[in-house]
Design an enzyme around this catalytic site. Structure first.
Site, short mmCIF file in Angstrom:
data_model
loop_
_atom_site.label_atom_id
_atom_site.label_comp_id
_atom_site.label_asym_id
_atom_site.label_seq_id
_atom_site.Cartn_x
_atom_site.Cartn_y
_atom_site.Cartn_z
N HIS A 57 0.84 -1.20 0.00
CA HIS A 57 0.00 0.00 0.00
C HIS A 57 0.87 1.24 0.00
O HIS A 57 2.09 1.16 0.16
CB HIS A 57 -0.98 0.00 1.17
CG HIS A 57 -0.36 0.03 2.53
ND1 HIS A 57 0.43 -1.00 3.03
CD2 HIS A 57 -0.42 0.97 3.53
CE1 HIS A 57 0.82 -0.71 4.26
NE2 HIS A 57 0.32 0.48 4.57
N HIS A 59 1.29 3.96 1.93
CA HIS A 59 1.82 4.69 3.09
C HIS A 59 3.34 4.78 3.03
O HIS A 59 4.02 3.82 2.64
CB HIS A 59 1.36 4.04 4.39
CG HIS A 59 -0.09 4.29 4.70
ND1 HIS A 59 -0.80 3.57 5.63
CD2 HIS A 59 -0.97 5.21 4.19
CE1 HIS A 59 -2.05 4.03 5.69
NE2 HIS A 59 -2.17 5.01 4.82
N ASP A 61 5.76 4.55 5.05
CA ASP A 61 6.62 3.57 5.71
C ASP A 61 6.63 2.22 4.99
O ASP A 61 7.33 1.29 5.42
CB ASP A 61 6.25 3.39 7.18
CG ASP A 61 4.81 2.95 7.40
OD1 ASP A 61 3.93 3.36 6.62
OD2 ASP A 61 4.56 2.20 8.37
N HIS A 62 5.90 2.12 3.89
CA HIS A 62 5.92 0.92 3.06
C HIS A 62 6.40 1.24 1.64
O HIS A 62 7.22 0.51 1.08
CB HIS A 62 4.54 0.27 3.01
CG HIS A 62 4.10 -0.25 4.34
ND1 HIS A 62 4.22 -1.58 4.72
CD2 HIS A 62 3.58 0.40 5.43
CE1 HIS A 62 3.79 -1.72 5.95
NE2 HIS A 62 3.40 -0.54 6.41
N HIS A 120 -7.64 -0.64 5.11
CA HIS A 120 -6.57 0.20 5.68
C HIS A 120 -6.28 1.33 4.69
O HIS A 120 -6.17 2.49 5.08
CB HIS A 120 -5.34 -0.66 5.94
CG HIS A 120 -4.22 0.07 6.61
ND1 HIS A 120 -4.29 0.49 7.92
CD2 HIS A 120 -3.00 0.45 6.15
CE1 HIS A 120 -3.17 1.11 8.25
NE2 HIS A 120 -2.37 1.10 7.19
N ASP A 143 -0.36 -4.11 5.98
CA ASP A 143 -1.05 -3.61 7.17
C ASP A 143 -2.51 -4.06 7.21
O ASP A 143 -3.35 -3.40 7.83
CB ASP A 143 -0.99 -2.08 7.21
CG ASP A 143 0.38 -1.58 7.64
OD1 ASP A 143 1.30 -2.41 7.82
OD2 ASP A 143 0.56 -0.35 7.77
N HIS A 182 4.36 -5.10 10.25
CA HIS A 182 4.88 -4.48 11.47
C HIS A 182 5.02 -5.49 12.59
O HIS A 182 4.30 -6.49 12.63
CB HIS A 182 3.94 -3.36 11.96
CG HIS A 182 3.89 -2.16 11.09
ND1 HIS A 182 4.72 -1.07 11.27
CD2 HIS A 182 3.09 -1.86 10.04
CE1 HIS A 182 4.43 -0.15 10.36
NE2 HIS A 182 3.45 -0.60 9.60
#
Length: 265
Positions: A57, A59, A61-62, A120, A143, A182
């Site tokens: 996805h 975001h 941090d990905h 998400h 996530d 995570h």
């Protein structure tokens, strides 16, 4: 697994990146390489040919490392092209191959099937990977599904998370290894234990997590689909004890109320 090697690469505070190598061909893919320099280091150490990037996805941090990794490939033409897979979303940097439900492709001889799991984020995708003739399989859930938990419903509905967890991921074989995005084991298991205090599987895993340091908690990943169906309250919304905790009478209402309770936990 004989057909594939999955290397778990911790990143940032609690993220996981994954390098997936087809052992027969040494072709490789990376999932969510937010720290591309570290990914390239691990790929060199393993002597594999990395030419595929799988984004769960958008975001940061990905997907935040996508563009930097793509730039490395532009600067090193001898590495070949880097194909970037992800959901149909302009927010995913470097995207070359848009994928949706049941789209397929290969990593060497490994077979990949895409599972659309919006909630998400609207374009979240999980990647189900199979290899060899021994039924070896893994799913990379970003996530959507965590060890004993699930992602927040930032861009979707309880119906969508229900479809993702119960309709799609729960339907995978129980021995499918689950590689999540995570390390959230301790807080998820504490919540699960509060919801189901008589669940012996949850209690045993919580005790392991509480006794472990960060590396020990990271070692709890991968989980399996079978284990998640035993310990993950978000995959147990049909259970009377889980419904009773939130005072709801249907699985869908329970999913919504459970997420709201976890958000405040």
């Amino acid at each position: 697994m004989a057909s594939m090697t999955v290397t778990k690469i911790p990143a940032l505070k609690d993220n996981f990146m994954y390098l997936v190598v087809c052992n027969a061909t040494r072709q490789a893919a990376v999932i969510d390489p937010v720290e591309p320099a570290r990914v390239l280091e691990v790929a060199r150490e393993q002597g594999c040919k990395l030419n595929q990037l799988l984004t769960t996805h958008h975001h940061w941090d990905h997907a935040g490392g996508n563009e930097a990794l793509c730039e490395q490939y532009r600067q090193h033409a001898d590495w070949g092209q880097l194909t970037v897979y992800g959901g149909d979303d302009e927010r995913i940097p470097g995207l070359t191959n848009r994928v949706g439900q049941d789209d397929t492709f290969a990593i060497g001889q490994l077979r990949v099937r895409c599972l659309a799991t919006p909630c998400h984020t609207t374009s979240h995708v999980c990647y189900y990977v199979e290899g060899g003739d021994r039924g070896e399989r893994a799913v990379f859930t970003g996530d959507t599904l965590f060890l004993a938990g699930c992602g927040r419903f930032f861009e979707g509905t309880p119906d969508q998370m229900y479809d993702a967890l119960i309709g799609k991921l729960s339907a995978l074989p129980d021995d499918t290894r689950v590689y999540c995005g995570h390390e959230y084991a301790l807080q998820n298991l504490r919540f699960g234990h509060q919801v189901e205090p008589d669940n012996a599987d949850t209690r045993a895993l919580l005790e392991r997590a509480q006794a472990a340091d960060l590396e020990g908690r990271r070692a709890l990943v991968p989980s399996t689909i079978g284990q998640e169906k035993r310990i993950n309250v978000f995959m147990r919304v049909h259970q009377p004890a889980v419904q009773a905790y939130v005072g709801k009478g249907t699985p869908l209402e329970t999913m919504q109320a459970l997420r709201a309770a976890k958000d405040k936990f």
